[in-house]
Write a protein that holds these residues in place. Sequence first.
Motif, PDB file in Angstrom:
ATOM      1  N   GLU A   1       0.867  -1.185   0.000  1.00 42.19           N
ATOM      2  CA  GLU A   1       0.000   0.000   0.000  1.00 42.19           C
ATOM      3  C   GLU A   1       0.898   1.228   0.000  1.00 42.19           C
ATOM      4  O   GLU A   1       1.789   1.356   0.837  1.00 42.19           O
ATOM      5  CB  GLU A   1      -0.909  -0.004   1.225  1.00 42.19           C
ATOM      6  CG  GLU A   1      -1.990   1.036   1.202  1.00 42.19           C
ATOM      7  CD  GLU A   1      -3.084   0.746   0.188  1.00 42.19           C
ATOM      8  OE1 GLU A   1      -3.717   1.708  -0.264  1.00 42.19           O
ATOM      9  OE2 GLU A   1      -3.299  -0.422  -0.165  1.00 42.19           O
ATOM     10  N   GLU A   2       0.685   2.118  -0.959  1.00 43.13           N
ATOM     11  CA  GLU A   2       1.537   3.299  -1.088  1.00 43.13           C
ATOM     12  C   GLU A   2       1.050   4.420  -0.190  1.00 43.13           C
ATOM     13  O   GLU A   2      -0.144   4.539   0.100  1.00 43.13           O
ATOM     14  CB  GLU A   2       1.573   3.747  -2.545  1.00 43.13           C
ATOM     15  CG  GLU A   2       2.168   2.682  -3.459  1.00 43.13           C
ATOM     16  CD  GLU A   2       2.118   3.073  -4.917  1.00 43.13           C
ATOM     17  OE1 GLU A   2       1.721   4.213  -5.231  1.00 43.13           O
ATOM     18  OE2 GLU A   2       2.470   2.221  -5.745  1.00 43.13           O
ATOM     19  N   VAL A   3       1.996   5.260   0.240  1.00 47.96           N
ATOM     20  CA  VAL A   3       1.694   6.335   1.185  1.00 47.96           C
ATOM     21  C   VAL A   3       0.676   7.310   0.612  1.00 47.96           C
ATOM     22  O   VAL A   3      -0.243   7.746   1.319  1.00 47.96           O
ATOM     23  CB  VAL A   3       2.987   7.082   1.583  1.00 47.96           C
ATOM     24  CG1 VAL A   3       2.676   8.259   2.481  1.00 47.96           C
ATOM     25  CG2 VAL A   3       3.966   6.153   2.255  1.00 47.96           C
ATOM     26  N   HIS A   4       0.810   7.655  -0.656  1.00 48.14           N
ATOM     27  CA  HIS A   4      -0.112   8.640  -1.222  1.00 48.14           C
ATOM     28  C   HIS A   4      -1.548   8.107  -1.284  1.00 48.14           C
ATOM     29  O   HIS A   4      -2.503   8.866  -1.158  1.00 48.14           O
ATOM     30  CB  HIS A   4       0.357   9.131  -2.593  1.00 48.14           C
ATOM     31  CG  HIS A   4       0.260   8.132  -3.691  1.00 48.14           C
ATOM     32  ND1 HIS A   4       1.246   7.213  -3.936  1.00 48.14           N
ATOM     33  CD2 HIS A   4      -0.708   7.908  -4.613  1.00 48.14           C
ATOM     34  CE1 HIS A   4       0.892   6.459  -4.968  1.00 48.14           C
ATOM     35  NE2 HIS A   4      -0.301   6.848  -5.393  1.00 48.14           N
ATOM     36  N   LYS A   5      -1.711   6.798  -1.445  1.00 47.54           N
ATOM     37  CA  LYS A   5      -3.057   6.223  -1.445  1.00 47.54           C
ATOM     38  C   LYS A   5      -3.671   6.281  -0.046  1.00 47.54           C
ATOM     39  O   LYS A   5      -4.875   6.524   0.105  1.00 47.54           O
ATOM     40  CB  LYS A   5      -3.029   4.783  -1.951  1.00 47.54           C
ATOM     41  CG  LYS A   5      -2.738   4.677  -3.418  1.00 47.54           C
ATOM     42  CD  LYS A   5      -2.762   3.244  -3.890  1.00 47.54           C
ATOM     43  CE  LYS A   5      -2.449   3.162  -5.373  1.00 47.54           C
ATOM     44  NZ  LYS A   5      -2.438   1.771  -5.840  1.00 47.54           N
ATOM     45  N   VAL A   6      -2.839   6.065   0.967  1.00 47.41           N
ATOM     46  CA  VAL A   6      -3.317   6.159   2.352  1.00 47.41           C
ATOM     47  C   VAL A   6      -3.717   7.597   2.665  1.00 47.41           C
ATOM     48  O   VAL A   6      -4.780   7.842   3.251  1.00 47.41           O
ATOM     49  CB  VAL A   6      -2.235   5.660   3.336  1.00 47.41           C
ATOM     50  CG1 VAL A   6      -2.676   5.866   4.776  1.00 47.41           C
ATOM     51  CG2 VAL A   6      -1.897   4.202   3.086  1.00 47.41           C
ATOM     52  N   ALA A   7      -2.882   8.538   2.259  1.00 46.45           N
ATOM     53  CA  ALA A   7      -3.185   9.954   2.504  1.00 46.45           C
ATOM     54  C   ALA A   7      -4.446  10.384   1.771  1.00 46.45           C
ATOM     55  O   ALA A   7      -5.285  11.113   2.321  1.00 46.45           O
ATOM     56  CB  ALA A   7      -2.005  10.822   2.086  1.00 46.45           C
ATOM     57  N   LEU A   8      -4.608   9.922   0.522  1.00 50.77           N
ATOM     58  CA  LEU A   8      -5.799  10.270  -0.261  1.00 50.77           C
ATOM     59  C   LEU A   8      -7.066   9.699   0.380  1.00 50.77           C
ATOM     60  O   LEU A   8      -8.079  10.394   0.507  1.00 50.77           O
ATOM     61  CB  LEU A   8      -5.659   9.768  -1.695  1.00 50.77           C
ATOM     62  CG  LEU A   8      -6.812  10.086  -2.637  1.00 50.77           C
ATOM     63  CD1 LEU A   8      -6.973  11.588  -2.803  1.00 50.77           C
ATOM     64  CD2 LEU A   8      -6.588   9.430  -3.980  1.00 50.77           C
ATOM     65  N   ALA A   9      -7.000   8.443   0.814  1.00 49.19           N
ATOM     66  CA  ALA A   9      -8.165   7.826   1.459  1.00 49.19           C
ATOM     67  C   ALA A   9      -8.518   8.546   2.751  1.00 49.19           C
ATOM     68  O   ALA A   9      -9.692   8.759   3.062  1.00 49.19           O
ATOM     69  CB  ALA A   9      -7.895   6.348   1.726  1.00 49.19           C
ATOM     70  N   SER A  10      -7.500   8.939   3.489  1.00 49.67           N
ATOM     71  CA  SER A  10      -7.732   9.655   4.745  1.00 49.67           C
ATOM     72  C   SER A  10      -8.377  11.021   4.491  1.00 49.67           C
ATOM     73  O   SER A  10      -9.314  11.417   5.189  1.00 49.67           O
ATOM     74  CB  SER A  10      -6.405   9.830   5.486  1.00 49.67           C
ATOM     75  OG  SER A  10      -6.568  10.611   6.633  1.00 49.67           O
ATOM     76  N   GLN A  11      -7.892  11.741   3.485  1.00 51.26           N
ATOM     77  CA  GLN A  11      -8.456  13.041   3.155  1.00 51.26           C
ATOM     78  C   GLN A  11      -9.882  12.927   2.619  1.00 51.26           C
ATOM     79  O   GLN A  11     -10.727  13.763   2.923  1.00 51.26           O
ATOM     80  CB  GLN A  11      -7.562  13.762   2.135  1.00 51.26           C
ATOM     81  CG  GLN A  11      -6.304  14.307   2.741  1.00 51.26           C
ATOM     82  CD  GLN A  11      -6.593  15.354   3.791  1.00 51.26           C
ATOM     83  OE1 GLN A  11      -7.314  16.318   3.559  1.00 51.26           O
ATOM     84  NE2 GLN A  11      -6.043  15.151   4.974  1.00 51.26           N
ATOM     85  N   GLN A  12     -10.160  11.897   1.828  1.00 51.97           N
ATOM     86  CA  GLN A  12     -11.524  11.685   1.335  1.00 51.97           C
ATOM     87  C   GLN A  12     -12.479  11.471   2.501  1.00 51.97           C
ATOM     88  O   GLN A  12     -13.577  12.028   2.517  1.00 51.97           O
ATOM     89  CB  GLN A  12     -11.582  10.477   0.406  1.00 51.97           C
ATOM     90  CG  GLN A  12     -11.083  10.727  -0.979  1.00 51.97           C
ATOM     91  CD  GLN A  12     -11.143   9.478  -1.835  1.00 51.97           C
ATOM     92  OE1 GLN A  12     -11.015   8.362  -1.343  1.00 51.97           O
ATOM     93  NE2 GLN A  12     -11.325   9.665  -3.123  1.00 51.97           N
ATOM     94  N   ALA A  13     -12.051  10.666   3.468  1.00 51.00           N
ATOM     95  CA  ALA A  13     -12.899  10.403   4.631  1.00 51.00           C
ATOM     96  C   ALA A  13     -13.130  11.678   5.431  1.00 51.00           C
ATOM     97  O   ALA A  13     -14.257  11.966   5.841  1.00 51.00           O
ATOM     98  CB  ALA A  13     -12.264   9.333   5.509  1.00 51.00           C
ATOM     99  N   GLU A  14     -12.074  12.450   5.626  1.00 50.34           N
ATOM    100  CA  GLU A  14     -12.200  13.683   6.407  1.00 50.34           C
ATOM    101  C   GLU A  14     -13.078  14.714   5.710  1.00 50.34           C
ATOM    102  O   GLU A  14     -13.962  15.318   6.335  1.00 50.34           O
ATOM    103  CB  GLU A  14     -10.811  14.270   6.662  1.00 50.34           C
ATOM    104  CG  GLU A  14     -10.832  15.513   7.531  1.00 50.34           C
ATOM    105  CD  GLU A  14      -9.445  16.060   7.795  1.00 50.34           C
ATOM    106  OE1 GLU A  14      -9.371  17.204   8.275  1.00 50.34           O
ATOM    107  OE2 GLU A  14      -8.449  15.371   7.542  1.00 50.34           O
TER     108      GLU A  14
END
Length: 98
Positions: free
Chosen positions: A60-73
Motif C-alpha cells: 500500500e503506497e503512502v499517497h493512497k493512504v493519505a488520499l483515502a484519509s483526506q476523502q474520509a475527512e
Amino acid sequence: MSAITPIRAPSAIPQIAPLSPSTNSSGAFRSALSDAIGRVEQFQQNSDIATSKFLSGEDEEVHKVALASQQAEISFDLFLQVRNKVISAYQAVMQMQM
C-alpha cells in the motif's frame, strides 16, 4: 526503479440526485440521508483499510493512504456542514409566526 505514476482524481465523488416534485418528500429525505451516511461510512472504512494495510507492511503506497484519509475527512466535514444547515433551516421555520 519504477516510474512515478500520476495521481488520478477519485472516481467515487458523492453525488446527490435532485428530488422530483412528485416524490414523497419524507421518504426521499430519509433515503438521501441514509445514502449520505452510507457514503461517509464507506469513505471511513476505505481509510481504515488503507491505513491498516500500510501499517502492516502490505503493498500500500503512502499517497493512497493519505488520499483515502483526506476523502474520509472531507466527506465527514461536508456531511457535518449540511447537517448544520438543515438544523438551522428547521429552527428558522419553527420560529416563524403563523
